[in-house]
Design a protein around this motif. Structure first.
Motif, PDB file in Angstrom:
ATOM      1  N   ILE A 190       4.368   4.691  14.683  1.00 51.17           N
ATOM      2  CA  ILE A 190       3.091   4.832  15.383  1.00 51.17           C
ATOM      3  C   ILE A 190       3.220   5.982  16.376  1.00 51.17           C
ATOM      4  O   ILE A 190       4.039   5.925  17.304  1.00 51.17           O
ATOM      5  N   ARG A 191       2.417   7.021  16.176  1.00 44.26           N
ATOM      6  CA  ARG A 191       2.417   8.167  17.082  1.00 44.26           C
ATOM      7  C   ARG A 191       1.114   8.118  17.876  1.00 44.26           C
ATOM      8  O   ARG A 191       0.052   8.489  17.358  1.00 44.26           O
ATOM      9  N   LEU A 235       0.835  -1.199   0.000  1.00 43.13           N
ATOM     10  CA  LEU A 235       0.000   0.000   0.000  1.00 43.13           C
ATOM     11  C   LEU A 235       0.875   1.258   0.000  1.00 43.13           C
ATOM     12  O   LEU A 235       0.606   2.218  -0.733  1.00 43.13           O
ATOM     13  N   ILE A 236       1.936   1.250   0.815  1.00 39.59           N
ATOM     14  CA  ILE A 236       2.850   2.401   0.878  1.00 39.59           C
ATOM     15  C   ILE A 236       3.517   2.625  -0.479  1.00 39.59           C
ATOM     16  O   ILE A 236       3.623   3.765  -0.955  1.00 39.59           O
ATOM     17  N   THR A 274      -0.765   6.726  12.506  1.00 33.69           N
ATOM     18  CA  THR A 274       0.384   5.969  12.018  1.00 33.69           C
ATOM     19  C   THR A 274       0.902   6.617  10.745  1.00 33.69           C
ATOM     20  O   THR A 274       0.126   6.999   9.866  1.00 33.69           O
ATOM     21  N   TYR A 275       2.223   6.710  10.656  1.00 34.77           N
ATOM     22  CA  TYR A 275       2.864   7.396   9.539  1.00 34.77           C
ATOM     23  C   TYR A 275       3.929   6.504   8.910  1.00 34.77           C
ATOM     24  O   TYR A 275       4.421   5.562   9.529  1.00 34.77           O
ATOM     25  N   VAL A 276       4.274   6.833   7.676  1.00 30.89           N
ATOM     26  CA  VAL A 276       5.379   6.119   7.030  1.00 30.89           C
ATOM     27  C   VAL A 276       6.647   6.453   7.809  1.00 30.89           C
ATOM     28  O   VAL A 276       6.919   7.622   8.114  1.00 30.89           O
ATOM     29  N   ALA A 330       4.550  10.602   5.773  1.00 36.20           N
ATOM     30  CA  ALA A 330       3.174  10.696   5.272  1.00 36.20           C
ATOM     31  C   ALA A 330       2.245   9.856   6.141  1.00 36.20           C
ATOM     32  O   ALA A 330       2.623   8.770   6.598  1.00 36.20           O
ATOM     33  N   PRO A 331       1.012  10.341   6.394  1.00 37.34           N
ATOM     34  CA  PRO A 331       0.072   9.567   7.220  1.00 37.34           C
ATOM     35  C   PRO A 331      -0.449   8.346   6.480  1.00 37.34           C
ATOM     36  O   PRO A 331      -0.700   8.394   5.268  1.00 37.34           O
ATOM     37  N   LEU A 332      -0.601   7.259   7.207  1.00 35.71           N
ATOM     38  CA  LEU A 332      -1.219   6.049   6.665  1.00 35.71           C
ATOM     39  C   LEU A 332      -2.730   6.115   6.930  1.00 35.71           C
ATOM     40  O   LEU A 332      -3.183   6.898   7.764  1.00 35.71           O
TER      41      LEU A 332
END
Length: 243
Positions: free
Chosen positions: A57-58, A13-14, A63-65, A23-25
Motif C-alpha cells: 500500500i503506497r 485476482l492477482i 495499492t500494488y502487488v 503491478a497496480p491493483l
C-alpha cells in the motif's frame, strides 16, 4: 463476507490477472465493486495481505502487488525460535536440523556439476575466510556467500530464497543465544573440504562434509548454557561470551 475469504479473493485476482510484483491493483472503489465488499472490509483485507508481502500500500498512490518475499517467514521463524528457547525448547537446534536436512540432500546433486565460474568463486571465498580467520575477523558474511554460491548452480530461485530465509532466521537468533564461538580455523577447514568434495565429483564425500559442518554446530548448541546467563531485551545473553 469473512475477512479471510476476502483476502483469498484478492489473491485469486492477482493470480488470474497474472500481475507481477509492482503491478497496480484495482482502486479501492473498483475492488469494492468487484468483490461486493465495503470499503472498511477491503482496507482490512489489503492491510492483512500487506503484512505478509502480497500487496504493498503506497499512501497517496494506490495499492500494488507486493514483493512476495520471505521476510514474514523469516520474522516468524526468528520469533518462534526465540520464544521456544525461552520456554526451554530446543528450537534453535530444530531449525539447524532443518537446514542440515536440506543442504545435505542438495549438495550431493552438485558434486562434479558446478560451473567453472562458481568453483572459482567458491575458491576465492574460502581463501577469504582463511584470511579473515588469520586476522581475527568474523566469517559470517563470507560463510553466507559461500553457501549461496554453492547452491546457485541449481538455478532455483525459490530454493535460494528458502535457504536465505533459514540462514537469516538462524543467524539472527543465534547472535542472541548462548553459544561458544567455533574456532574459525575449523570453519575454514570444513568449507574447504566441502569445496574439494564437490569439485572432485564425490557426492558421498560432499554430503559427509556438509554433515560434519552441521554436526559441529549441533554439538555446540547442545552444550548446557554457562552459569550466569541472563535475559536482556528478550534475549538470553551470557556475560562470559562476546556478542
Amino acid at each position: 463476507m469473512a475477512a479471510r475469504d476476502l483476502q483469498e479473493r484478492i489473491k485469486k485476482l492477482i493470480v488470474e490477472r497474472r500481475l507481477p510484483s509492482g503491478a497496480p491493483l484495482p482502486t479501492e472503489p473498483e475492488l469494492m465493486e468487484l468483490l461486493g465488499a465495503s470499503r472498511n472490509s477491503v482496507r482490512e483485507a489489503l492491510k492483512a495481505l500487506q503484512a505478509v508481502g502480497i500487496v504493498e500500500i503506497r499512501h497517496g498512490f494506490g495499492t500494488y502487488v507486493g514483493p512476495m518475499s520471505l521476510a514474514p517467514m523469516i520474522e516468524g521463524l526468528a520469533f518462534r525460535t526465540v520464544a521456544g528457547h525461552h520456554r526451554g525448547e530446543d528450537s534453535l537446534l530444530q531449525l539447524l536440523r532443518l537446514r542440515e536436512a536440506m543442504e545435505s540432500g542438495l549438495v550431493s546433486r552438485l558434486a562434479g556439476k558446478l560451473p567453472a565460474d562458481d568453483l572459482v568463486e567458491l575458491e576465492r571465498l574460502v581463501d577469504r575466510m582463511e584470511e579473515q580467520a588469520a586476522e581475527g575477523i568474523g566469517l559470517a558474511e563470507t560463510d553466507r556467500a559461500f553457501h549461496a554460491t554453492l547452491y546457485r548452480g541449481l538455478d532455483n530461485v525459490l530454493l535460494s530464497e528458502v535457504l536465505e530465509a533459514f540462514w537469516d532466521a538462524f543467524h539472527r537468533v543465534r547472535r542472541d543465544l548462548v553459544e561458544p564461538p567455533q574456532d574459525p580455523r575449523v570453519t575454514c577447514r570444513q568449507h574447504r573440504e566441502i569445496l574439494d568434495a564437490v569439485r572432485s565429483g564425490d557426492a558421498l564425500r560432499a554430503e559427509e562434509a556438509i554433515r560434519e559442518h552441521f554436526g559441529n554446530i549441533r554439538a555446540r548448541l547442545t552444550r548446557p548454557a554457562p552459569a550466569g546467563s541472563f535475559v536482556h531485551n528478550g534475549s538470553t545473553r551470557s556475560p562470559q561470551v562476546p556478542q
